[in-house]
Design an enzyme around this catalytic site. Structure first.
Site, PDB file in Angstrom:
ATOM      1  N   ALA A  83      61.640  59.596  56.677  1.00 57.43           N
ATOM      2  CA  ALA A  83      61.404  60.128  55.221  1.00 57.43           C
ATOM      3  C   ALA A  83      60.027  61.002  55.450  1.00 57.43           C
ATOM      4  CB  ALA A  83      61.186  59.287  54.373  1.00 57.43           C
ATOM      5  N   THR A 100      64.064  66.304  53.776  1.00 53.58           N
ATOM      6  CA  THR A 100      64.414  65.132  54.578  1.00 53.58           C
ATOM      7  C   THR A 100      64.850  64.046  53.791  1.00 53.58           C
ATOM      8  OG1 THR A 100      62.520  65.646  56.259  1.00 53.58           O
ATOM      9  CG2 THR A 100      63.131  63.412  55.830  1.00 53.58           C
ATOM     10  N   THR A 125      61.965  52.258  48.118  1.00 55.42           N
ATOM     11  CA  THR A 125      60.811  51.851  47.404  1.00 55.42           C
ATOM     12  C   THR A 125      60.675  51.515  46.168  1.00 55.42           C
ATOM     13  OG1 THR A 125      58.621  52.884  47.003  1.00 55.42           O
ATOM     14  CG2 THR A 125      60.160  54.347  47.167  1.00 55.42           C
ATOM     15  N   ASP A 126      59.740  50.554  45.717  1.00 55.57           N
ATOM     16  CA  ASP A 126      59.705  50.354  44.335  1.00 55.57           C
ATOM     17  C   ASP A 126      59.166  51.514  43.503  1.00 55.57           C
ATOM     18  OD1 ASP A 126      56.912  50.614  45.199  1.00 55.57           O
ATOM     19  OD2 ASP A 126      56.259  48.514  44.774  1.00 55.57           O
ATOM     20  N   GLU A 127      58.626  52.502  43.977  1.00 52.33           N
ATOM     21  CA  GLU A 127      58.174  53.679  43.346  1.00 52.33           C
ATOM     22  C   GLU A 127      59.347  54.513  42.477  1.00 52.33           C
ATOM     23  OE1 GLU A 127      55.494  56.428  44.874  1.00 52.33           O
ATOM     24  OE2 GLU A 127      54.492  54.818  46.048  1.00 52.33           O
ATOM     25  N   TYR A 153      57.815  62.730  45.671  1.00 55.44           N
ATOM     26  CA  TYR A 153      58.133  61.842  46.682  1.00 55.44           C
ATOM     27  C   TYR A 153      59.250  60.900  46.118  1.00 55.44           C
ATOM     28  CZ  TYR A 153      58.013  57.262  49.144  1.00 55.44           C
ATOM     29  OH  TYR A 153      58.268  56.072  49.821  1.00 55.44           O
ATOM     30  N   LYS A 157      63.240  59.886  46.683  1.00 61.10           N
ATOM     31  CA  LYS A 157      63.740  58.600  47.259  1.00 61.10           C
ATOM     32  C   LYS A 157      64.492  58.098  46.018  1.00 61.10           C
ATOM     33  CE  LYS A 157      62.390  56.453  50.291  1.00 61.10           C
ATOM     34  NZ  LYS A 157      62.927  56.488  51.583  1.00 61.10           N
ATOM     35  N   LEU A 193      45.818  54.551  51.797  1.00 57.64           N
ATOM     36  CA  LEU A 193      44.559  54.009  51.176  1.00 57.64           C
ATOM     37  C   LEU A 193      44.025  52.915  52.184  1.00 57.64           C
ATOM     38  CD1 LEU A 193      42.861  53.528  49.042  1.00 57.64           C
ATOM     39  CD2 LEU A 193      44.050  51.430  48.107  1.00 57.64           C
TER      40      LEU A 193
HETATM   41  P1  NAD Z   1      55.689  57.189  57.849  1.00 61.24           P
HETATM   42  O1  NAD Z   1      55.397  58.585  56.997  1.00 61.24           O
HETATM   43  O2  NAD Z   1      54.656  56.359  58.655  1.00 61.24           O
HETATM   44  O3  NAD Z   1      56.940  57.496  58.854  1.00 61.24           O
HETATM   45  C1  NAD Z   1      57.685  58.300  58.705  1.00 61.24           C
HETATM   46  C2  NAD Z   1      58.676  58.577  59.968  1.00 61.24           C
HETATM   47  O4  NAD Z   1      59.604  59.363  59.967  1.00 61.24           O
HETATM   48  C3  NAD Z   1      57.922  59.459  60.977  1.00 61.24           C
HETATM   49  O5  NAD Z   1      57.793  58.815  62.427  1.00 61.24           O
HETATM   50  C4  NAD Z   1      58.357  60.974  61.053  1.00 61.24           C
HETATM   51  O6  NAD Z   1      58.024  61.416  62.113  1.00 61.24           O
HETATM   52  C5  NAD Z   1      59.767  60.497  60.706  1.00 61.24           C
HETATM   53  N1  NAD Z   1      60.399  61.617  60.086  1.00 61.24           N
HETATM   54  C6  NAD Z   1      60.103  62.541  59.125  1.00 61.24           C
HETATM   55  N2  NAD Z   1      61.139  63.353  58.723  1.00 61.24           N
HETATM   56  C7  NAD Z   1      62.005  63.086  59.656  1.00 61.24           C
HETATM   57  C8  NAD Z   1      63.187  63.720  59.882  1.00 61.24           C
HETATM   58  N3  NAD Z   1      63.710  64.840  59.187  1.00 61.24           N
HETATM   59  N4  NAD Z   1      64.023  63.263  60.706  1.00 61.24           N
HETATM   60  C9  NAD Z   1      63.872  62.208  61.495  1.00 61.24           C
HETATM   61  N5  NAD Z   1      62.465  61.623  61.433  1.00 61.24           N
HETATM   62  C10 NAD Z   1      61.706  62.064  60.586  1.00 61.24           C
HETATM   63  O7  NAD Z   1      56.541  56.538  56.658  1.00 61.24           O
HETATM   64  P2  NAD Z   1      56.510  54.761  56.453  1.00 61.24           P
HETATM   65  O8  NAD Z   1      55.267  54.419  55.823  1.00 61.24           O
HETATM   66  O9  NAD Z   1      56.681  54.200  57.487  1.00 61.24           O
HETATM   67  O10 NAD Z   1      57.732  54.671  55.775  1.00 61.24           O
HETATM   68  C11 NAD Z   1      59.015  54.404  56.010  1.00 61.24           C
HETATM   69  C12 NAD Z   1      60.206  54.252  55.030  1.00 61.24           C
HETATM   70  O11 NAD Z   1      59.600  53.391  54.465  1.00 61.24           O
HETATM   71  C13 NAD Z   1      60.123  55.378  54.122  1.00 61.24           C
HETATM   72  O12 NAD Z   1      61.465  55.862  53.981  1.00 61.24           O
HETATM   73  C14 NAD Z   1      59.510  55.192  52.746  1.00 61.24           C
HETATM   74  O13 NAD Z   1      59.844  55.713  51.550  1.00 61.24           O
HETATM   75  C15 NAD Z   1      59.613  53.761  52.956  1.00 61.24           C
HETATM   76  N6  NAD Z   1      58.507  52.623  52.051  1.00 61.24           N
HETATM   77  C16 NAD Z   1      57.421  52.841  52.551  1.00 61.24           C
HETATM   78  C17 NAD Z   1      56.403  52.094  52.103  1.00 61.24           C
HETATM   79  C18 NAD Z   1      55.070  52.030  52.753  1.00 61.24           C
HETATM   80  O14 NAD Z   1      54.192  51.185  51.985  1.00 61.24           O
HETATM   81  N7  NAD Z   1      54.629  52.634  53.366  1.00 61.24           N
HETATM   82  C19 NAD Z   1      56.972  51.066  51.009  1.00 61.24           C
HETATM   83  C20 NAD Z   1      58.282  51.129  50.571  1.00 61.24           C
HETATM   84  C21 NAD Z   1      58.990  52.245  51.140  1.00 61.24           C
HETATM   85  O1  TDX Z   2      42.383  58.122  49.096  1.00 56.24           O
HETATM   86  C1  TDX Z   2      42.928  57.500  48.268  1.00 56.24           C
HETATM   87  N1  TDX Z   2      42.153  57.017  47.088  1.00 56.24           N
HETATM   88  C2  TDX Z   2      42.963  56.037  46.423  1.00 56.24           C
HETATM   89  O2  TDX Z   2      42.546  55.623  45.328  1.00 56.24           O
HETATM   90  C3  TDX Z   2      44.192  57.387  48.574  1.00 56.24           C
HETATM   91  C4  TDX Z   2      45.112  57.833  49.619  1.00 56.24           C
HETATM   92  C5  TDX Z   2      44.992  56.385  47.565  1.00 56.24           C
HETATM   93  N2  TDX Z   2      44.472  56.009  46.531  1.00 56.24           N
HETATM   94  C6  TDX Z   2      45.131  55.085  45.601  1.00 56.24           C
HETATM   95  C7  TDX Z   2      46.562  55.612  45.173  1.00 56.24           C
HETATM   96  C8  TDX Z   2      47.275  54.391  44.953  1.00 56.24           C
HETATM   97  O3  TDX Z   2      47.005  53.841  43.551  1.00 56.24           O
HETATM   98  O4  TDX Z   2      45.517  53.955  46.389  1.00 56.24           O
HETATM   99  C9  TDX Z   2      46.770  53.488  46.022  1.00 56.24           C
HETATM  100  C10 TDX Z   2      47.566  53.681  47.251  1.00 56.24           C
HETATM  101  O5  TDX Z   2      47.844  54.967  47.582  1.00 56.24           O
HETATM  102  P1  TDX Z   2      49.075  55.248  48.772  1.00 56.24           P
HETATM  103  O6  TDX Z   2      48.224  54.454  50.138  1.00 56.24           O
HETATM  104  O7  TDX Z   2      48.882  56.616  48.946  1.00 56.24           O
HETATM  105  O8  TDX Z   2      50.231  54.604  48.496  1.00 56.24           O
HETATM  106  P2  TDX Z   2      51.178  54.712  47.185  1.00 56.24           P
HETATM  107  O9  TDX Z   2      50.880  56.080  46.435  1.00 56.24           O
HETATM  108  O10 TDX Z   2      51.051  53.498  46.354  1.00 56.24           O
HETATM  109  O11 TDX Z   2      52.525  54.751  48.162  1.00 56.24           O
HETATM  110  C11 TDX Z   2      52.919  54.006  49.166  1.00 56.24           C
HETATM  111  O12 TDX Z   2      53.589  53.007  48.771  1.00 56.24           O
HETATM  112  C12 TDX Z   2      54.914  53.028  48.479  1.00 56.24           C
HETATM  113  C13 TDX Z   2      53.645  54.708  50.535  1.00 56.24           C
HETATM  114  O13 TDX Z   2      52.858  55.644  50.594  1.00 56.24           O
HETATM  115  C14 TDX Z   2      54.984  55.080  49.744  1.00 56.24           C
HETATM  116  O14 TDX Z   2      55.462  55.767  50.656  1.00 56.24           O
HETATM  117  C15 TDX Z   2      55.873  53.742  49.619  1.00 56.24           C
HETATM  118  O15 TDX Z   2      56.943  54.413  48.890  1.00 56.24           O
END
Ligand code: NAD
Ligand code: TDX
Length: 339
Positions: A83, A100, A125-127, A153, A157, A193
């Site tokens: 994603a 994507t 995601t919870d979002e 975003y 999702k 963050l």
């Molecule tokens: P990330 O951005 O770190 O990694 C995404 C990966 O997907 C990368 O390796 C990228 O190269 C790959 N990718 C992107 N587009 C692609 C495509 N078209 N085809 C194949 N690969 C592709 O993301 P993350 O934080 O590891 O999140 C992974 C999943 O979990 C996402 O679906 C996100 O919505 C979900 N999620 C993330 C969080 C969080 O806190 N990070 C929380 C809940 C859910």
């Molecule tokens: O520079 C910053 N300053 C700041 O205050 C950034 C990057 C974020 N923030 C705040 C925004 C949010 O309230 O911090 C919190 C967390 O931000 P992010 O790390 O961007 O995460 P969030 O927007 O909560 O989303 C993440 O969790 C849910 C993941 O990126 C998503 O992919 C997932 O679905």
């Protein structure tokens, strides 16, 4: 089983690859990743020598790439992490998120229909539930909460979740969905963050906190998310949605102050900047269903997890220093230059 992990070169996907290789030695793990700015092959370097692991570069939004994957690898299970994942980027450039996150998921589901699959798991995601008010700590997201996404975003999702569920209903593709709260831990991209605060503080740079800093996120150590998904693909019921979270709610400013404290850096680094557009106030997951139906329990409390995470970034400076040099510098200037 042959398990395809899409997006396995990113943050959570790579942690899931290692979770499987360490805990499920009879499974074959195939990482399928486009290697966007968020994907990093160095993250998978230690996996490359494991005979149960294989990396394939490909795009989930490219039908040919996906069909070739199915023909050659004959997956039993697909776990779709691939994603575009950063909310701020989606507000600036939504189109790639639609391609994507929506078209890509739809193409994967089409291939599951065409070639057959034992399980398609969508990592959501919870979002998708939007946000909760700050003054109602009694409220939590359940699987029945209305879908009210706030950013391109989360809208993308949400659409992917709906496509997955309609494929289950209309074509009986055996789909499960997990909706998890914010993850943190090793290999987290420094645009998010927690790694942003750690890496900037280590360089004595200002820490940008959006708005009041009082927005609340519900933090889950990434390995606990991996154990939840592993359980769902084995014991979860097709057609079901499972919320994943560990009741670790923290205001952003608390998270920032905790990290500065661990690193022994001054709070004077904190700089309040213009808020994110449509900034969700509070996320909080009710994990009752996965706990009672599948017996899942998170292992890591926030205090332990954040210390482990800071230590990982201290021990793996090479990994993140390469990322924050180069292209990422332009991104930082573009996103934060006028805030
Ligand atoms: P990330 O951005 O770190 O990694 C995404 C990966 O997907 C990368 O390796 C990228 O190269 C790959 N990718 C992107 N587009 C692609 C495509 N078209 N085809 C194949 N690969 C592709 O993301 P993350 O934080 O590891 O999140 C992974 C999943 O979990 C996402 O679906 C996100 O919505 C979900 N999620 C993330 C969080 C969080 O806190 N990070 C929380 C809940 C859910
Ligand atoms: O520079 C910053 N300053 C700041 O205050 C950034 C990057 C974020 N923030 C705040 C925004 C949010 O309230 O911090 C919190 C967390 O931000 P992010 O790390 O961007 O995460 P969030 O927007 O909560 O989303 C993440 O969790 C849910 C993941 O990126 C998503 O992919 C997932 O679905």
């Amino acid at each position: 089983m042959n398990i395809v992990v899409t997006g396995g070169a990113g943050f959570i996907g790579s942690n899931f690859v290692y979770y499987l290789l360490n805990n499920r030695p009879s499974d074959k793990v195939i990482c399928f990743d486009k290697l966007t700015y968020a994907g990093n092959l160095e993250t998978l370097e230690p996996a490359q020598s494991n005979k149960n692991f294989k990396f394939i570069r490909g795009d989930i939004a490219n039908r040919q790439d996906v069909e070739t994957l199915f023909e050659n690898e004959k997956p039993d299970v697909i776990v779709n992490f691939a994603a575009e994942s950063h909310v701020d980027r989606s507000i600036e450039e939504p189109e790639l998120f639609l391609k994507t996150n929506i078209i890509g998921t739809s193409i994967l589901l089409d291939a599951c229909k065409k070639f057959g699959i034992k399980r398609f798991h969508q990592v959501s995601t919870d979002e998708v539930y939007g946000d909760l008010p700050l003054d109602r700590p009694d409220l939590f997201f359940t699987e029945e909460s209305p879908l009210k996404p706030s950013s391109p975003y989360s809208a993308s999702k949400t659409s992917a979740d709906l496509l997955a569920m309609t494929n289950w209903r209309s074509s009986k593709v055996p789909v499960t969905i997990s909706r998890c709260s914010n993850n943190y831990g090793p290999y987290h991209h420094p645009e998010k963050l927690i790694p942003l605060v750690i890496t900037r503080a280590l360089n004595d740079k200002s820490i940008p906190v959006y708005g009041t800093g009082l927005n609340v996120r519900d933090w889950l150590y990434v390995e606990d998310h991996c154990s939840a998904i592993d359980l769902i693909i084995r014991d979860g019921k097709a057609g079901e949605i499972y919320n994943v979270g560990g009741h670790n709610e923290r205001a952003n400013i608390e998270v920032v102050e905790t990290i500065l404290h661990i690193l022994g850096k001054p709070e004077s680094l904190i700089e309040y900047v213009t808020d994110r557009k449509g900034h969700d106030l509070r996320y909080a997951i009710d994990p009752h269903k996965i706990e009672t139906e599948l017996g899942w329990k998170p292992k890591t409390k926030f205090e332990e997890g954040i210390n482990k995470t800071v230590s990982w970034y201290l021990e793996n400076k090479d990994w993140w220093q390469k990322i924050i040099s180069g292209e990422y510098q332009n991104y930082y200037q573009k996103m934060y230059g006028n805030r």
